[in-house]
Design an enzyme around this catalytic site. Structure first.
Site, PDB file in Angstrom:
ATOM      1  N   TYR A  52     -22.657  35.228 -55.753  1.00  0.00           N
ATOM      2  CA  TYR A  52     -23.455  34.320 -54.913  1.00  0.00           C
ATOM      3  C   TYR A  52     -22.743  34.050 -53.607  1.00  0.00           C
ATOM      4  CZ  TYR A  52     -27.804  32.678 -56.833  1.00  0.00           C
ATOM      5  OH  TYR A  52     -29.112  32.600 -57.212  1.00  0.00           O
ATOM      6  N   GLU A  54     -24.330  32.094 -50.623  1.00  0.00           N
ATOM      7  CA  GLU A  54     -25.208  31.376 -49.685  1.00  0.00           C
ATOM      8  C   GLU A  54     -24.422  30.986 -48.441  1.00  0.00           C
ATOM      9  OE1 GLU A  54     -27.391  28.250 -51.591  1.00  0.00           O
ATOM     10  OE2 GLU A  54     -28.301  29.640 -53.001  1.00  0.00           O
ATOM     11  N   ASP A 198     -41.995  44.958 -35.062  1.00  0.00           N
ATOM     12  CA  ASP A 198     -41.708  45.284 -36.467  1.00  0.00           C
ATOM     13  C   ASP A 198     -41.552  46.804 -36.542  1.00  0.00           C
ATOM     14  OD1 ASP A 198     -41.811  45.976 -39.137  1.00  0.00           O
ATOM     15  OD2 ASP A 198     -43.312  44.461 -39.654  1.00  0.00           O
ATOM     16  N   THR A 224     -37.505  46.850 -42.320  1.00  0.00           N
ATOM     17  CA  THR A 224     -36.938  47.141 -43.628  1.00  0.00           C
ATOM     18  C   THR A 224     -35.783  48.122 -43.396  1.00  0.00           C
ATOM     19  OG1 THR A 224     -38.561  48.894 -43.878  1.00  0.00           O
ATOM     20  CG2 THR A 224     -39.036  46.815 -44.994  1.00  0.00           C
ATOM     21  N   LYS A 227     -36.899  52.836 -45.274  1.00  0.00           N
ATOM     22  CA  LYS A 227     -37.918  53.846 -44.944  1.00  0.00           C
ATOM     23  C   LYS A 227     -37.234  54.992 -44.181  1.00  0.00           C
ATOM     24  CE  LYS A 227     -41.790  50.624 -45.194  1.00  0.00           C
ATOM     25  NZ  LYS A 227     -41.451  49.208 -44.953  1.00  0.00           N
ATOM     26  N   ARG A 233     -33.436  49.219 -50.512  1.00  0.00           N
ATOM     27  CA  ARG A 233     -34.574  48.324 -50.250  1.00  0.00           C
ATOM     28  C   ARG A 233     -34.030  47.019 -49.722  1.00  0.00           C
ATOM     29  NH1 ARG A 233     -38.656  51.054 -52.545  1.00  0.00           N
ATOM     30  NH2 ARG A 233     -40.373  49.998 -51.569  1.00  0.00           N
TER      31      ARG A 233
HETATM   32  N1  DSN Z   1     -45.680  48.914 -48.172  1.00  0.00           N
HETATM   33  C1  DSN Z   1     -45.196  49.428 -46.912  1.00  0.00           C
HETATM   34  C2  DSN Z   1     -45.832  50.728 -46.577  1.00  0.00           C
HETATM   35  O1  DSN Z   1     -46.042  51.515 -47.499  1.00  0.00           O
HETATM   36  O2  DSN Z   1     -46.110  51.007 -45.426  1.00  0.00           O
HETATM   37  C3  DSN Z   1     -45.358  48.447 -45.851  1.00  0.00           C
HETATM   38  O3  DSN Z   1     -44.911  47.210 -46.286  1.00  0.00           O
END
Ligand code: DSN
Length: 416
Positions: A52, A54, A198, A224, A227, A233
Site C-alpha cells: 500500500y 497512498e 485523450d 491508458t 494499447k 493495463r
Molecule cells: N475499451 C477501449 C477500446 O476498446 O477502445 C476504450 O476504452
C-alpha cells in the site's frame, strides 16, 4: 517450496494456459489490445502487488516505501522524457479513472463538457449519456461529417461558442484519422475551455513519432498504458505545470486510494522499452501495416469509414455486404481473426448490433508482421465475412491462420 498455481488452482492455471494458446494462435486485430513484453509482465506480476502506498513519493501514508518511491519516480521520469511532458501522474487505474480525475480537477457537476460523440468514435467518458460523465455533467457532443467522416472543426467551434464548455475533449476509440490538436487548442482558447487530449489509443504512435503530439498543446493529456504503448493495463495523466497540483490532488485523494504499484513498475518498464530507437520503427510499422490492411480490404470490396486510415485502426462498414457487424466479428473469431463489432457513424443499427467491425494493427505489428501478412489478413477477412455461416470454411481459415501465427510468435507468451 510453496505450491505453484497449477497445484493450488488447476482450473485457473488451465484457463490461463488456454488463453496463452488462444493469444498465440489467433490474429489479434482489436485495436485497443496488444502483447505486453515478458519484462512488462514480470514487473506486473511481482510482489509489488502486496504494497500500500497512498500518497506520492516521499509523502506517503504508509511506511516501507523504499522501493516504491524509487519505482514511481522512475516511471514518472521516463514518461516525462518519452512524451516531453512537464508533469506526469502514473497512478490512475486506467483510462476512465484518468478522465474522471480530470473532471474532478477542473469541473463541477452541471458544468458543460464537450467531446466526440460515441457513435462517431468518441469514448464513453467524454460525456456520453450512459457514463457518469454524461449524467453528472451537461454534455454536448460533436460529430463527424457525413461525407468524409472527419471531425468537423467548424461544428466544434460553433458548438463551443454556443455552449462555452469547461472541458473540451479531443481523442476517441474508433476514429481512424489524425487529430488536429492545434486547431482544438485555438477553439479552447476562444471559449476559455480546458483542452483535454485523450490519447489512449494513439499513445504509442505519439511516443514513436507516428502521430502528432498534443503534449505542450493540450492543458491535460490522458491515456491508458496498454494499447499502442504496449504496457500493462493502467492509466496516466500528463499536464502543463500550472495544472500539476490540481491533477495530483484529483487522482489522490480525490478519486483513488493506493496506487497499483505492480502496474506503476510495469509502466516504467514499458516506457523504458518505448524510449529505445526501435520503438519508432514499431510505431511507423503499425501505421504502415494499417494502411496496407485498409488498402487490401478496399481492393476486396470493403467500405471503410472515412475511406481509409491515418493511424493504427480501420472501421469496416458492412452495410453493403448485408452482414451485421456482430455476425461478421463472430465469424471472424471462429476463423482465428479476433476483432470487435462496432457502430459506424450515422449507423442505422443499434450499438449492441451495429453495422461495423473495428480492426487494428498494434498487436500483429508486435508479432513482427508486415505488409505481406496484411494482405493475407484482408483475404481471410473477406473469406470469413462471405462464409460467415459456413463452419467448414471458417475452420479452414483458422487452420491457415494458425500456420502463419506459428511463424510470428507474440512477445511475452511462453507457448507456441
Ligand atoms: N475499451 C477501449 C477500446 O476498446 O477502445 C476504450 O476504452
Amino acid at each position: 517450496m510453496e505450491p505453484s498455481l497449477s497445484t493450488v488452482d488447476p482450473e485457473i492455471a488451465r484457463l490461463i494456459h488456454e488463453e496463452e494458446r488462444r493469444e498465440a494462435r489467433t490474429i489479434r486485430l482489436i485495436p485497443s489490445e496488444n502483447y505486453a513484453s515478458r519484462a512488462v509482465l514480470e514487473a506486473s506480476g511481482s510482489v509489488l502487488t502486496n504494497k500500500y502506498s497512498e500518497g506520492y513519493a516521499h509523502k506517503r501514508y504508509y511506511e516501507g516505501q523504499q522501493s516504491i518511491d524509487a519505482i514511481e519516480e522512475l516511471a514518472i521520469e521516463r514518461i516525462k522524457r518519452l512524451f516531453g511532458a512537464a508533469h506526469a501522474n502514473v497512478q490512475p487505474y486506467s483510462g476512465s479513472p484518468a478522465n474522471l480525475a480530470v473532471y474532478l480537477a477542473f469541473a463541477k457537476p452541471g458544468d458543460v463538457v464537450m467531446g466526440l460523440g460515441l457513435p462517431a468514435g468518441g469514448h464513453l467518458t467524454h460525456g456520453w449519456g450512459v457514463s457518469i460523465t454524461g449524467k453528472y455533467f451537461k454534455s454536448v457532443a460533436y460529430g463527424v461529417r457525413k461525407d468524409d467522416h472527419r471531425v468537423d472543426l467548424d461544428e466544434v467551434r460553433a458548438l463551443a461558442k454556443e455552449h462555452r464548455p469547461r472541458l473540451l475533449f479531443c481523442g476517441g476509440t474508433a476514429y481512424p484519422r489524425t487529430w488536429d490538436f492545434p486547431a482544438f487548442r485555438s477553439i479552447a482558447d476562444e471559449v476559455g475551455a480546458i483542452l483535454v487530449a485523450d490519447i489512449a489509443h494513439i499513445a504509442g504512435l505519439v511516443a514513436g513519432g507516428a502521430h502528432p503530439s498534443p503534449v505542450g498543446i493540450a492543458d491535460v493529456v490522458t491515456s491508458t498504458t496498454h494499447k499502442t504503448l504496449r504496457g500493462p493495463r493502467g492509466g496516466m495523466i500528463m499536464a502543463k505545470p500550472e495544472h500539476a497540483a490540481a491533477i495530483d490532488k484529483a487522482v489522490f485523494p480525490g478519486l483513488q486510494g493506493g496506487p497499483h504499484n505492480h502496474t506503476t513498475a510495469a509502466i516504467a518498464v514499458a516506457a523504458q522499452e518505448a524510449l529505445q530507437p526501435s520503438f519508432k520503427d514499431y510505431a511507423r510499422q503499425i501505421v504502415a501495416n494499417s494502411k496496407a490492411l485498409a488498402a487490401a480490404l478496399i481492393e476486396r470490396g470493403f467500405t471503410l469509414v472515412s475511406g481509409g486510415t491515418d493511424n493504427h485502426m480501420a472501421l469496416l462498414d458492412l452495410t453493403p455486404q448485408g452482414v451485421p457487424g456482430k455476425v461478421a466479428a463472430r465469424a471472424m473469431d471462429r476463423a482465428g481473426l479476433v476483432a470487435n463489432y462496432n457502430s459506424v457513424p450515422f449507423d442505422t443499427r443499434k450499438p449492441f448490433d451495429p453495422s461495423g467491425v473495428r480492426i487494428g494493427t498494434p498487436a500483429v505489428t508486435s508479432c513482427g508482421m508486415k505488409e505481406p501478412e496484411m494482405v493475407l489478413i484482408a483475404e481471410w477477412t473477406k473469406r470469413a465475412v462471405d462464409a460467415h455461416a459456413d463452419e467448414a470454411v471458417l475452420a479452414k481459415i483458422a487452420g491457415e491462420v494458425a500456420e502463419v501465427t506459428a511463424r510470428f510468435p507474440p512477445p511475452g507468451i511462453p507457448v507456441g
